[in-house]
Scaffold this motif. Structure first.
Motif, PDB file in Angstrom:
ATOM      1  N   LEU A  37       0.571  -0.811   0.476  1.00  0.00           N
ATOM      2  CA  LEU A  37      -0.126  -0.365   0.303  1.00  0.00           C
ATOM      3  C   LEU A  37       1.146   1.322   0.255  1.00  0.00           C
ATOM      4  CD1 LEU A  37      -2.502   1.639   0.603  1.00  0.00           C
ATOM      5  CD2 LEU A  37      -2.454   1.507   2.764  1.00  0.00           C
ATOM      6  N   GLY A  40       2.369   1.499  -3.127  1.00  0.00           N
ATOM      7  CA  GLY A  40       1.295   1.770  -4.305  1.00  0.00           C
ATOM      8  C   GLY A  40       0.965   3.562  -4.270  1.00  0.00           C
ATOM      9  N   LEU A  41       1.412   3.867  -3.164  1.00  0.00           N
ATOM     10  CA  LEU A  41       0.479   5.031  -2.643  1.00  0.00           C
ATOM     11  C   LEU A  41       1.698   6.412  -3.348  1.00  0.00           C
ATOM     12  CD1 LEU A  41      -1.290   6.108   0.324  1.00  0.00           C
ATOM     13  CD2 LEU A  41      -2.042   6.423  -1.696  1.00  0.00           C
ATOM     14  N   ALA A  44       2.111   7.130  -6.263  1.00  0.00           N
ATOM     15  CA  ALA A  44       0.679   8.515  -6.654  1.00  0.00           C
ATOM     16  C   ALA A  44       1.031  10.204  -6.026  1.00  0.00           C
ATOM     17  CB  ALA A  44      -1.002   8.003  -7.148  1.00  0.00           C
ATOM     18  N   VAL A  45       1.873   9.895  -4.783  1.00  0.00           N
ATOM     19  CA  VAL A  45       1.855  11.492  -3.841  1.00  0.00           C
ATOM     20  C   VAL A  45       2.891  11.223  -4.044  1.00  0.00           C
ATOM     21  CG1 VAL A  45      -0.776  11.027  -3.416  1.00  0.00           C
ATOM     22  CG2 VAL A  45       1.385  10.018  -1.869  1.00  0.00           C
ATOM     23  N   ALA A 230      -1.489   2.237  -8.700  1.00  0.00           N
ATOM     24  CA  ALA A 230      -2.342   3.467  -8.043  1.00  0.00           C
ATOM     25  C   ALA A 230      -1.485   4.473  -9.029  1.00  0.00           C
ATOM     26  CB  ALA A 230      -0.967   4.437  -7.193  1.00  0.00           C
TER      27      ALA A 230
END
Lengths: 235, 235
Positions: A37, A40-41, A44-45, A230
């Motif tokens: 997780l 993955g994030l 994206a951020v 993501a």
């Protein structure tokens, strides 16, 4: 009379299969899912703070879901055992001829002669409690569950999940740029997954180097997939 | 000669315990963990878009980790079975007197007389393959694993996790304010958890209303904890 057979490797197997199985279950997912997780994030951020919040929410959610899931599984096993036991007592009482047949079939299946099938069945059927215990264990394959197991299981799995989940998340606490934190997280987690996989494999009698590599690869694949997905949805 | 005993409820039990067990495992966590993660993030961020990305990353991570975890478990079971089988063949060959003792102990444990313990053991020990099969199953409690099971398991668990995870996440796709999306997500997911818990309990022979309530409460508790913890760390 002892219902357990004495055998070194069985004894070891039995001992390790209680708390250690729970810890392996919890830590296996705890190391993998929060890791993936966070990875993955990171795709994206760019700020670590949102990843820390998401990671902590995931660890809370996962540890409770898995811990209480373990509790529920333990309770379900107990209820299931009791309801099947009641049914076997009913059948021994009211469908005696069928239970006799089934007991004979068991002895046939392990390879006893017709003569011994008859004799062994007659002996077992003398004592109702012993007969039901026998049917529960060898016809239905159900072991009498430990009543405290459900609660113990919940704690072991939940705490192991938290312990596992803190490892991949901790770099994001200290490194504010998510891409840099990800690099540290990947290295630390893959090393831990390898060590964890090594001991897990030793415990279950699998080649530890192959097992460690497999466990590490699963973690890496989950993280890579989460990162890719993501990033795809972010655009 | 048939190794399975014929019994209506056993047959049902055996049939349901293959694919359905996998689906229950995957969907149980798929409904709970992405739900709780989304709820947790709703306590910390007001925009749904970051929750959608986190949720999708979680579903990708969770489904792969659980699916491959299921595959690994299946493979481990096979390796473990083979290594124990090899060991039993060795022991039947080289420690025959000990295996004879252990076989007698098994028959003693189910309640046969000393005379039948002797006779039954002598019959079983005549055929080496059958003897090893017997020891694998009844001394070690190991069933011969289906070689295709590991792959099937991986797909069933992974897909069930995705199917479960899409339900709590879908409101965030359509409602941009996370607090409003959370309300829809909570209602939809609790209803699904209740229905899922109902059928899961029916399958395992537990009271379906009590079981459904328990499953729903676990989901609600995981979501509430994730919400609380995320809000705490946000400040």
């Amino acid at each position: 009379m002892d219902t357990h057979l004495h055998h070194d490797h069985v004894e070891t197997h039995l001992k390790s299969s209680e708390a250690l199985t729970d810890i392996v279950i919890g830590m296996s997912d705890g190391l993998t899912v929060p890791f993936a997780l966070a990875a993955g994030l990171s795709g994206a951020v760019s700020s670590s703070s949102i990843i820390v919040i998401a990671g902590i929410a995931e660890i809370a959610a996962g540890s409770i879901a898995m811990g209480l899931g373990g509790y529920l599984a333990g309770k379900t096993e107990q209820d299931h055992y009791k309801s099947e036991q009641k049914r076997e007592y009913d059948e021994v009482e009211n469908l005696r001829h069928r239970e006799i047949e089934e007991t004979k079939e068991f002895f046939a299946s392990i390879g006893l002669s017709a003569e011994l099938q008859e004799k062994a069945t007659a002996e077992i059927a003398q004592d109702k409690d012993r007969w039901v215990d026998f049917m529960m264990k060898y016809e239905l394959g159900l072991e009498k569950p430990d009543p405290k197991r459900a609660t113990k299981s919940a704690f072991n799995i939940g705490l192991a999940y938290i312990a596992g989940g803190i490892i991949p998340l901790s770099p994001y606490f200290f490194i504010s740029d998510s891409a840099s934190a990800l690099k540290v997280s990947v290295m630390a987690t893959l090393v831990c997954l390898f060590i964890f996989g090594f001991f897990k494999s030793k415990m279950t009698g699998v080649n530890p180097w192959a097992g460690a590599t497999r466990v590490m690869l699963i973690g890496a694949m989950a993280a890579a997939a989460a990162f890719g997905v993501a990033r795809l949805f972010e655009h």
